[in-house]
Scaffold this active site. Sequence first.
Site, mmCIF file in Angstrom:
data_model
loop_
_atom_site.group_PDB
_atom_site.id
_atom_site.type_symbol
_atom_site.label_atom_id
_atom_site.label_comp_id
_atom_site.label_asym_id
_atom_site.label_seq_id
_atom_site.Cartn_x
_atom_site.Cartn_y
_atom_site.Cartn_z
ATOM 1 N N GLU A 501 1.059 -1.016 0.169
ATOM 2 C CA GLU A 501 -0.184 0.107 0.176
ATOM 3 C C GLU A 501 1.116 0.945 -0.113
ATOM 4 O OE1 GLU A 501 -3.283 -0.231 2.903
ATOM 5 O OE2 GLU A 501 -4.052 -1.880 1.775
HETATM 6 C C1 LIG Z 1 3.109 -8.891 1.263
HETATM 7 C C2 LIG Z 1 2.971 -8.340 -0.694
HETATM 8 C C3 LIG Z 1 1.527 -7.998 -0.840
HETATM 9 C C4 LIG Z 1 1.615 -7.504 -1.998
HETATM 10 N N1 LIG Z 1 -0.412 -8.331 -1.757
HETATM 11 C C5 LIG Z 1 -0.381 -7.338 -3.401
HETATM 12 C C6 LIG Z 1 -1.904 -7.218 -3.829
HETATM 13 O O1 LIG Z 1 -2.893 -7.810 -3.341
HETATM 14 N N2 LIG Z 1 -1.775 -6.854 -4.813
HETATM 15 C C7 LIG Z 1 -1.437 -5.641 -5.737
HETATM 16 O O2 LIG Z 1 -1.352 -5.553 -6.304
HETATM 17 N N3 LIG Z 1 -0.266 -6.097 -5.072
HETATM 18 C C8 LIG Z 1 0.421 -6.318 -4.212
HETATM 19 N N4 LIG Z 1 1.757 -5.766 -3.344
HETATM 20 C C9 LIG Z 1 2.357 -5.433 -4.045
HETATM 21 C C10 LIG Z 1 3.122 -3.593 -3.233
HETATM 22 O O3 LIG Z 1 2.111 -3.218 -3.195
HETATM 23 C C11 LIG Z 1 4.236 -3.594 -4.249
HETATM 24 O O4 LIG Z 1 4.860 -3.987 -3.598
HETATM 25 C C12 LIG Z 1 4.500 -2.583 -3.874
HETATM 26 O O5 LIG Z 1 3.580 -0.961 -4.639
HETATM 27 C C13 LIG Z 1 6.455 -1.917 -4.186
HETATM 28 O O6 LIG Z 1 6.474 -2.052 -5.279
HETATM 29 P P1 LIG Z 1 7.966 -2.814 -5.903
HETATM 30 O O7 LIG Z 1 8.084 -4.041 -4.674
HETATM 31 O O8 LIG Z 1 8.246 -3.619 -6.936
HETATM 32 O O9 LIG Z 1 8.739 -2.183 -5.302
HETATM 33 P P2 LIG Z 1 9.962 -0.809 -5.904
HETATM 34 O O10 LIG Z 1 8.555 -0.152 -6.979
HETATM 35 O O11 LIG Z 1 10.623 -1.640 -7.517
HETATM 36 O O12 LIG Z 1 9.970 0.039 -5.212
HETATM 37 C C14 LIG Z 1 11.656 -0.265 -4.401
HETATM 38 C C15 LIG Z 1 12.365 0.484 -3.293
HETATM 39 O O13 LIG Z 1 12.142 2.017 -4.328
HETATM 40 C C16 LIG Z 1 11.719 2.749 -3.521
HETATM 41 N N5 LIG Z 1 11.049 3.643 -4.383
HETATM 42 C C17 LIG Z 1 10.289 3.627 -5.668
HETATM 43 N N6 LIG Z 1 9.494 5.035 -6.354
HETATM 44 C C18 LIG Z 1 10.314 5.998 -5.303
HETATM 45 C C19 LIG Z 1 10.388 7.235 -5.982
HETATM 46 N N7 LIG Z 1 9.339 7.715 -6.882
HETATM 47 N N8 LIG Z 1 10.925 7.759 -4.266
HETATM 48 C C20 LIG Z 1 11.332 6.828 -3.620
HETATM 49 N N9 LIG Z 1 11.571 6.341 -3.600
HETATM 50 C C21 LIG Z 1 10.662 4.952 -4.656
HETATM 51 C C22 LIG Z 1 10.554 2.242 -3.222
HETATM 52 O O14 LIG Z 1 9.329 2.784 -1.748
HETATM 53 C C23 LIG Z 1 11.216 0.690 -2.345
HETATM 54 O O15 LIG Z 1 11.419 0.765 -1.196
HETATM 55 C C24 LIG Z 1 1.919 -7.215 -2.452
HETATM 56 C C25 LIG Z 1 3.305 -6.582 -2.194
HETATM 57 C C26 LIG Z 1 3.443 -7.541 -1.168
HETATM 58 C C27 LIG Z 1 5.005 -7.416 -1.269
#
Ligand SMILES: Cc1cc2nc3c(=O)[nH]c(=O)nc-3n(C[C@H](O)[C@H](O)[C@H](O)COP(=O)(O)OP(=O)(O)OC[C@H]3O[C@@H](n4cnc5c(N)ncnc54)[C@H](O)[C@@H]3O)c2cc1C
Length: 811
Positions: A501
């Site tokens: 989220e």
């Molecule tokens: C256990 C779990 C359950 C989940 N459940 C769902 C679900 O039910 N439905 C769904 O759709 N998604 C779900 N997700 C997805 C979740 O919402 C994403 O993991 C999240 O949005 C982050 O995306 P990413 O993991 O690809 O990280 P990335 O987007 O690759 O980010 C990596 C890092 O970069 C940072 N970052 C990225 N952009 C910026 C910026 N502009 N400025 C500063 N920092 C930045 C982030 O904060 C993070 O620390 C789930 C994820 C997990 C781990």
Amino acid sequence: MGTLIWLVLLIGVPLALAYQRASLKTATVVLGALLLAYWLFGGGGPVWNAVLLVAFVLLALLNLEAFRRDALTRHLLGTYRRMLPSMSKTEQEALEAGNVWWDGELFSGMPDWNRLKNLPKPQLKPDEQAFLDGPTEELCKLLDDWQITHELADMPPNVWQYIKEQKFFAMIIPKEFGGLGFSPLANSMVLAKIASRNATAASTIGVPNSLGPAELLLHYGTDEQKQHWLPRLASGEEIPCFALTSPRVGSDATALVDTGVVCKVMHEGREILGIRLNWDKRYITLAPIATVVGLAFKLYDPEHLIGDVDDYGITAALVPTNLPGIEIGRRHFPINIPFQNGPTRGRDVLVPLDAIIGGTKMAGQGWRMLVQQLAVGRSIVLPSNALGGAQAAVYASGAYAKLRRQFNLPIGKFHGVGEALARMAGAVYTMMAASRVTCTAITNGEKPAVPSAILKYHNTELGRQVAADAMDVHGGKGIMLGPKNYLARSYESVPIAITVEGANILTRNLIIFGQGAIRCHPFVRAEMDAARNPDQEAGLVEFDRLLFKHLGYGLSNAARSLVMAVTLARFTEVPAVGPPRRYYQHINRYSASFALITDAAMFTLGGELKRRELLSARLGDILSYLYLASMVLKHYQDQGEPPEDLPLVEWSCRTLLYKTQEQFHGLLRNFPNRFVAALLRLCIFPRGRTYSAPSDELGQRIVELIINPTPTRERLASGAYTAVEPGNPLGLLQQAMELAEQVKPLERRVFDARRAGEIKADDIPGQIDEAEKKGVLTAAEAEAVRAFDRRVLDLTGVDDFDPSELRRQSA
Ligand SMILES: Cc1cc2nc3c(=O)[nH]c(=O)nc-3n(C[C@H](O)[C@H](O)[C@H](O)COP(=O)(O)OP(=O)(O)OC[C@H]3O[C@@H](n4cnc5c(N)ncnc54)[C@H](O)[C@@H]3O)c2cc1C
């Protein structure tokens, strides 16, 4: 002497007018009268008098609206229009989500405390309380952490059954559709209790009660969709998931690449309009067992079958998982917390057009729907789960620190351990205050988007800190996995709440202040709207009105910041007496400084501020700390102001306000315009940095409150699952802690006898035997001490395994 008095008046009166936010007219009249008196009874040299006269004439001219509009504002507006940062549709939608509440008061520089004080106390309805005391306790009893996380990598069938039967998945679905119709506060308290027992169940139950098909249907679904899906979701017949994230698209969810193309499809034997969907999603909670996916995709209509638009943008639809072309069922393994989570893919999946949530009219409205719901949902599920886990950790650690002895003392008596315990207790108090008060505000109709982001970030970060401290306090006991370990899984689960989220780095750097600045600022949003008004003359009139109010507000914030910094805010009026009064006053002081520095940052950096993430993050931290400190004060008021809890209030507020001060300092050190930074430092820290972090002595007072069976300790864990029963470490630790008080005098006798040389044995069982033999203890007393010692050994003990038990696959 006379000159000095006039000097004080000439500086003090304008300062007082600015401090009190007098209107331009009032200020002009008062300053005019003052100048007249000065010239009649005092008066300076001709140059000085001329300077004052010119300044006053300029001030008086500003009251002539038509004149100032043409002479000044028209030119400024032209420049402003050129500087105005462009805003994408998705950014605009994010800004429009939710409303402004206490966050707006903090932005005002002059918070109206009555707005917070008048919010009712958190109060559950009778059926909500009954659910918390009945089915929620019962569910907690059924949850066996080791069985779930190690043996089954899933919850057992009886637990799934119970969850569905008791409608845990339907807390947000109204009663008319067969759900429980609970308030956000009840939703939050149920989740916190479950999280205090088991992270897997809390994550599983959190999702359908957060952003997902039910929530979207409730707000945007057509009547037909509601009637069809909601009763089925409420009864557990349908299991939902919500799929947004994909391999290439994480935080930047608006860039999603999954598609839906409008086409003609055969449905129930006739040709209708439909959508051909292709998606590849990952990380989707409940996907492996879902019967319906809430799918986010980009909708295209190249043949113009539903209108003359080619590209509608992000759209949300409900897709049953039994359709041809859908691949679902495989699982991810999220950090040893085995809630159902996995990928889902769809290839040329055909659905009718009315699968779009809200029907065709909602095509392209998906992002708006998501951000509007997240605006509220972010403050409920993840902050509550973090709270429940942290409550369990502090409750267990307090008892453990009393029961576990080293160097002949309970480890809680060592100041180093005490420091960690006090930090944990203060963090939990802050988290609970934030969660309870904000959820009560939402229950009473607020939709506070910025506080939601604050809660999401800070409760999960505080939860991370509490989990790490609890592990340190427990030493090896926290590390050895097995049925006796009640900490490690909760510790492992921390990054989940941090990531979902809105991952925390992004939330801190981009969302809290990035959204807060424009939406909570009393003028900026309205000024932008006025500047963009296609009717340029109407825009000018409105812009002029706002600009001059804004200038007055800026001057007032500078004056308030300076005066309160010089006086350490001792004289600012707040609706509080007793020890908490000073914290209210300091919040007032820092609120004015925050409003001032926000304006300075926006004015000097403009759209560039968005890209200066570390400045934006620090501004967001200041806003967050002030928000959390306000929540602590309100929570204390809601709890009836028990004097015993004051150390926790003091620790939390001091920590938050000290951090506020330090972030101001960091911000000023890194402020790009050094001249403006110097002026700001003069208004914010004219006496330097004067605020101190909590003292060691305060920390020790808190330790005594949580390593002993006190009402404060119970209040801190209120709502957690603390039932005394086999298999619940929280209840058993508390029981042993109470027993420790009873056997203390007996242990003392043994200790004294040993010191006097009467008892020689080194080991505790030997000492008890000897004490009984030599009449230091009666047989019954000796048995009581023996039983207590066995119990402590059991509670502080860990598991061991035959190597074959640890092997996951046979060799
Ligand atoms: C256990 C779990 C359950 C989940 N459940 C769902 C679900 O039910 N439905 C769904 O759709 N998604 C779900 N997700 C997805 C979740 O919402 C994403 O993991 C999240 O949005 C982050 O995306 P990413 O993991 O690809 O990280 P990335 O987007 O690759 O980010 C990596 C890092 O970069 C940072 N970052 C990225 N952009 C910026 C910026 N502009 N400025 C500063 N920092 C930045 C982030 O904060 C993070 O620390 C789930 C994820 C997990 C781990």
